[in-house]
Scaffold this active site. Structure first.
Site, PDB file in Angstrom:
ATOM      1  N   GLU A 335      36.566  34.221-108.526  1.00  0.00           N
ATOM      2  CA  GLU A 335      35.489  34.231-109.610  1.00  0.00           C
ATOM      3  C   GLU A 335      34.438  33.387-108.551  1.00  0.00           C
ATOM      4  O   GLU A 335      34.100  32.066-108.932  1.00  0.00           O
ATOM      5  CB  GLU A 335      35.872  33.475-110.603  1.00  0.00           C
ATOM      6  CG  GLU A 335      36.834  34.207-111.486  1.00  0.00           C
ATOM      7  CD  GLU A 335      36.331  35.267-112.194  1.00  0.00           C
ATOM      8  OE1 GLU A 335      35.073  35.427-112.501  1.00  0.00           O
ATOM      9  OE2 GLU A 335      37.264  36.046-112.610  1.00  0.00           O
ATOM     10  N   CYS A 370      26.814  30.165-113.249  1.00  0.00           N
ATOM     11  CA  CYS A 370      27.164  31.287-112.437  1.00  0.00           C
ATOM     12  C   CYS A 370      26.586  32.615-112.846  1.00  0.00           C
ATOM     13  O   CYS A 370      26.104  33.355-111.931  1.00  0.00           O
ATOM     14  CB  CYS A 370      28.578  31.671-112.108  1.00  0.00           C
ATOM     15  SG  CYS A 370      29.688  31.987-113.700  1.00  0.00           S
TER      16      CYS A 370
HETATM   17  P1  NAD Z   1      33.009  23.098-105.958  1.00  0.00           P
HETATM   18  O1  NAD Z   1      32.281  22.346-104.803  1.00  0.00           O
HETATM   19  O2  NAD Z   1      33.519  22.331-106.928  1.00  0.00           O
HETATM   20  O3  NAD Z   1      34.378  23.969-105.186  1.00  0.00           O
HETATM   21  C1  NAD Z   1      35.083  24.680-106.064  1.00  0.00           C
HETATM   22  C2  NAD Z   1      36.475  24.170-105.678  1.00  0.00           C
HETATM   23  O4  NAD Z   1      36.731  24.229-104.220  1.00  0.00           O
HETATM   24  C3  NAD Z   1      36.955  22.829-106.098  1.00  0.00           C
HETATM   25  O5  NAD Z   1      38.031  22.763-106.696  1.00  0.00           O
HETATM   26  C4  NAD Z   1      36.774  22.236-104.551  1.00  0.00           C
HETATM   27  O6  NAD Z   1      37.658  21.159-104.426  1.00  0.00           O
HETATM   28  C5  NAD Z   1      37.407  23.293-103.788  1.00  0.00           C
HETATM   29  N1  NAD Z   1      36.865  23.270-102.447  1.00  0.00           N
HETATM   30  C6  NAD Z   1      35.411  22.903-101.957  1.00  0.00           C
HETATM   31  N2  NAD Z   1      35.491  22.704-100.589  1.00  0.00           N
HETATM   32  C7  NAD Z   1      36.813  22.984-100.143  1.00  0.00           C
HETATM   33  C8  NAD Z   1      37.401  23.649 -98.929  1.00  0.00           C
HETATM   34  N3  NAD Z   1      36.503  23.416 -97.675  1.00  0.00           N
HETATM   35  N4  NAD Z   1      38.506  23.857 -98.925  1.00  0.00           N
HETATM   36  C9  NAD Z   1      39.292  24.100 -99.854  1.00  0.00           C
HETATM   37  N5  NAD Z   1      38.625  23.948-101.208  1.00  0.00           N
HETATM   38  C10 NAD Z   1      37.425  23.585-101.355  1.00  0.00           C
HETATM   39  O7  NAD Z   1      32.103  24.251-106.649  1.00  0.00           O
HETATM   40  P2  NAD Z   1      30.920  25.084-105.849  1.00  0.00           P
HETATM   41  O8  NAD Z   1      31.436  25.978-104.448  1.00  0.00           O
HETATM   42  O9  NAD Z   1      29.907  24.091-105.675  1.00  0.00           O
HETATM   43  O10 NAD Z   1      30.777  25.992-107.035  1.00  0.00           O
HETATM   44  C11 NAD Z   1      29.555  26.649-107.097  1.00  0.00           C
HETATM   45  C12 NAD Z   1      29.746  28.078-107.207  1.00  0.00           C
HETATM   46  O11 NAD Z   1      30.759  28.535-107.883  1.00  0.00           O
HETATM   47  C13 NAD Z   1      28.504  28.846-107.425  1.00  0.00           C
HETATM   48  O12 NAD Z   1      28.379  29.862-106.381  1.00  0.00           O
HETATM   49  C14 NAD Z   1      28.704  29.402-108.755  1.00  0.00           C
HETATM   50  O13 NAD Z   1      28.264  30.679-108.938  1.00  0.00           O
HETATM   51  C15 NAD Z   1      30.269  29.686-108.667  1.00  0.00           C
HETATM   52  N6  NAD Z   1      30.854  29.659-110.056  1.00  0.00           N
HETATM   53  C16 NAD Z   1      31.578  31.001-110.210  1.00  0.00           C
HETATM   54  C17 NAD Z   1      31.838  31.157-111.570  1.00  0.00           C
HETATM   55  C18 NAD Z   1      32.397  32.334-112.094  1.00  0.00           C
HETATM   56  O14 NAD Z   1      33.348  32.391-113.136  1.00  0.00           O
HETATM   57  N7  NAD Z   1      32.410  33.436-111.219  1.00  0.00           N
HETATM   58  C19 NAD Z   1      31.917  30.004-112.377  1.00  0.00           C
HETATM   59  C20 NAD Z   1      31.305  28.751-111.985  1.00  0.00           C
HETATM   60  C21 NAD Z   1      30.679  28.784-110.933  1.00  0.00           C
END
Ligand code: NAD
Length: 603
Positions: A335, A370
């Site tokens: 997602e 998102c």
């Molecule tokens: P985040 O930094 O919280 O990362 C998401 C998860 O990935 C966390 O649990 C984190 O611990 C893990 N993570 C981070 N780096 C990692 C790595 N190197 N290796 C393994 N795991 C790792 O969130 P984010 O990435 O800042 O999220 C924002 C993005 O999420 C945006 O692009 C947004 O559009 C998307 N998003 C999508 C939805 C959806 O439903 N499609 C919903 C919310 C957010």
């Protein structure tokens, strides 16, 4: 061991600096604080009137279970209540608890030091992840999670948890994002409860095998599709809706009869910590577990073999997740995000359209959503009217100084604040801001900001904004917007405001996106009969309602036959007659079937 806590945790100069004020114990795990991290801590602590100028301490990756465990133990042994604090540094939210007291007793110091050693041992690594999965697999194999009764009992427990702990959830969201209570209620509490209730109402029907048609080749027979759980699944969630986006997939996983591990995002530490605490308290921990932590912990989890990984977050980490999953042939649901366009034609009810755009952009976590509108496309002629209407409604909603409004979330942390600031400060857009642009770094606030006619190569158009900036692109004719959207990666959502029926049809037919909404924003995700998920760069797989159940189920094809009804054509020795009969049967040609049966050939 009896060394005073002060010298272990902080330099003496810190205490002389702050004397005769209360002393401060800092609870600790890995990282040394230096340079800008210290500045970040300093700015976070200034709100508590604590000076950290001379502090040299080590901090833990916040909100993880060991830290909570340690602070709980210290407070029970020293009878001092900790103050929880989080701050941003290097893309992460760090949090810790500190204890203020007027005297340092060596008893509490040594108790704390021995607890520290205990906690250090608790770090979640590959070995622990391996044990965790083994434990859960054992429970899954026992069949416990498969029963209808178990699934219902756990869903009811989650519902009860969200109902009983509503205040705590609102408080954690306030801490992590300054999320207004109304938004927390609608988008986290009420939606999570809605998902749970829907699953409880529908579960019996979802679990029932679905009858399937059979064909002449298997006559006589019956067939069904049986939904079976996948096994032990991993849910990795993100920070912007930390409760909904953690619990919603977990609800699907439980409804489908799986054992599940949830890894909430460390970027929303208060929510992560609360989720861990509450799920430990409310649900069956033999099959439902929470692992808190950041990259190290997630990486340890990703080394394991799961039966499905459900990841919400950025495409960058999505790729890491998919690569790790491929080693075990584990299926994934990703997602992800993207740049969600909003096309506004000139034939709209402009007041309603602007109110709905504002609600979807700034009224949902200040753009940190998102499916928030990422950019608008409208005609050159209509843009000035649209901007006036947006300006008017924004003042109605958030007042003349939106930075002071309580009805708008802050930016989650300093890393994201600086990322967004860089987009505003980009030379290519310096003269394009037509509204907003105000920022406050101390409070991590950025006002609703509208930019007009930004060039395609501006930073703000190169990446997903995920914040309160809204560029407006202009085209000659509204149909040109379709080409603009299709020239980019497929978005998670696409919105179109118009009254023109032909244009609506063209938009649906010609634009590819995870989901679409005509004449509104965001709301499509609240409809449980619609799948929610991306396409292309915005993700793969979907969930919500029955789609969540299906996301965590295997659709097992089952065909039932009796010992009657064998066609001789199937068995050797093969002959021309058998082949002819078989061909007639396959083509459903009754005349040829009769001819074959009586031994005549039509050819
Ligand atoms: P985040 O930094 O919280 O990362 C998401 C998860 O990935 C966390 O649990 C984190 O611990 C893990 N993570 C981070 N780096 C990692 C790595 N190197 N290796 C393994 N795991 C790792 O969130 P984010 O990435 O800042 O999220 C924002 C993005 O999420 C945006 O692009 C947004 O559009 C998307 N998003 C999508 C939805 C959806 O439903 N499609 C919903 C919310 C957010």
């Amino acid at each position: 061991m009896n060394e005073p806590l002060s010298s272990f945790y902080a330099t003496p100069s810190f205490f002389s600096h702050s004397a005769p004020d209360p002393s401060v114990y800092i609870v600790v795990l890995h990282q040394h604080l230096r340079g800008s991290a210290l500045a970040a801590l300093q700015s976070a602590m200034s709100s508590l009137s604590v000076d950290v100028a001379a502090l040299d301490c080590r901090l833990g990756v916040g909100a993880n279970r060991p830290l909570r465990h340690l602070t709980n133990k210290i407070s029970s042994q020293t009878h001092i209540q900790p103050t929880q604090l989080s701050f941003s540094y290097k893309h992460k939210s760090w949090s810790f608890a500190f204890f203020r007291t007027n005297h340092i007793s060596s008893k509490s110091c040594s108790a704390t030091l021995s607890l520290m050693a205990e906690v250090e041992k608790e770090t979640f690594d590959i070995e622990k992840a391996d044990l965790l999965v083994k434990d859960l697999r054992k429970v899954y194999r026992s069949g416990k999670t498969k029963s209808y009764e178990w699934r219902v009992s756990q869903l009811k427990r989650i519902l009860k948890m969200v109902e009983e702990k509503e205040r705590d959830i609102i408080k954690a969201l306030q801490e992590d994002l300054s999320k207004p209570e109304l938004e927390s209620y609608i988008s986290e509490i009420s939606m999570t409860k809605g998902s749970c209730k829907h699953a409880l109402e529908e579960l019996e029907a979802w679990m029932k095998p679905q009858k399937a048609k059979t064909s002449i080749t298997t006559y006589p027979s019956s067939a069904e599709i049986v939904s079976e759980p996948l096994g032990v699944v991993l849910v990795i969630s993100t920070w912007n809706y930390p409760f909904l986006l953690s619990l919603d997939p977990v609800i699907g996983a439980i409804a489908a009869g799986n054992a599940v591990v949830l890894k909430p995002s460390e970027v929303a530490p208060a929510s992560s910590s609360l989720l861990a605490k509450l799920l430990e308290e409310y649900v069956d921990n033999s099959a439902i577990r929470v692992v808190e932590g950041a990259v190290a912990e997630t990486s340890a989890l990703l080394e394991q073999k799961w039966d499905k990984i459900f990841y919400t977050g950025s495409g960058h980490v999505g790729r890491i997740v998919m690569a790790a999953a491929s080693k075990h042939l584990t299926p994934v649901i990703l997602e992800l995000g993207g740049k969600c366009p909003v096309v506004v034609a000139s034939d709209v009810n402009i007041k309603v359209a602007t109110m709905r755009i504002i609600a979807g952009k700034w009224g949902c976590n200040n753009g940190q959503t998102c499916i928030a509108p990422d950019y608008i496309i409208t005609t050159k002629a209509f843009a000035p009217k649209l901007i006036d209407a947006l300006r008017h409604e924004l003042v109605e909603f958030f007042g003349v100084n939106p930075l002071e409004s309580d009805d708008i979330s802050r930016i989650v942390n300093l890393y994201h604040y600086k990322r967004l600031k860089r987009l505003i400060d980009d030379d290519k857009v310096s003269n394009k801001i037509v509204l907003g642009g105000q920022t406050n770094e101390n409070q991590l606030k950025i006002a609703p900001t509208i930019l007009l006619d930004v060039p395609e190569d501006a930073l703000v158009m190169k990446e997903e904004i995920f914040g309160p900036l809204l560029p407006i692109l202009t085209v000659e004719n509204i149909e040109d917007s379709f080409t603009v959207i299709n020239s980019r990666s497929k978005p998670l959502a696409a919105y179109f405001f118009t009254n023109n029926e032909d244009l609506k049809k063209d938009f649906v037919r010609n634009v590819s996106a995870g989901g679409m909404l005509i004449n509104d924003t965001i709301l499509h995700l609240t409809v449980p009969s619609l799948p929610f998920g991306g396409v292309g760069e915005s993700g793969m797989g979907s969930y919500h309602g029955k789609f969540s159940f299906d996301a965590f189920s295997h659709k097992k094809a089952v065909l039932y036959r009796t010992f009657k009804g064998d066609s001789p054509t199937r068995f050797p020795p093969y002959s021309a007659g058998k082949l002819q009969l078989l061909k007639s049967l396959m083509e459903g040609d009754m005349f040829r079937i009769i001819l074959s049966l009586i031994g005549w050939s039509k050819d």
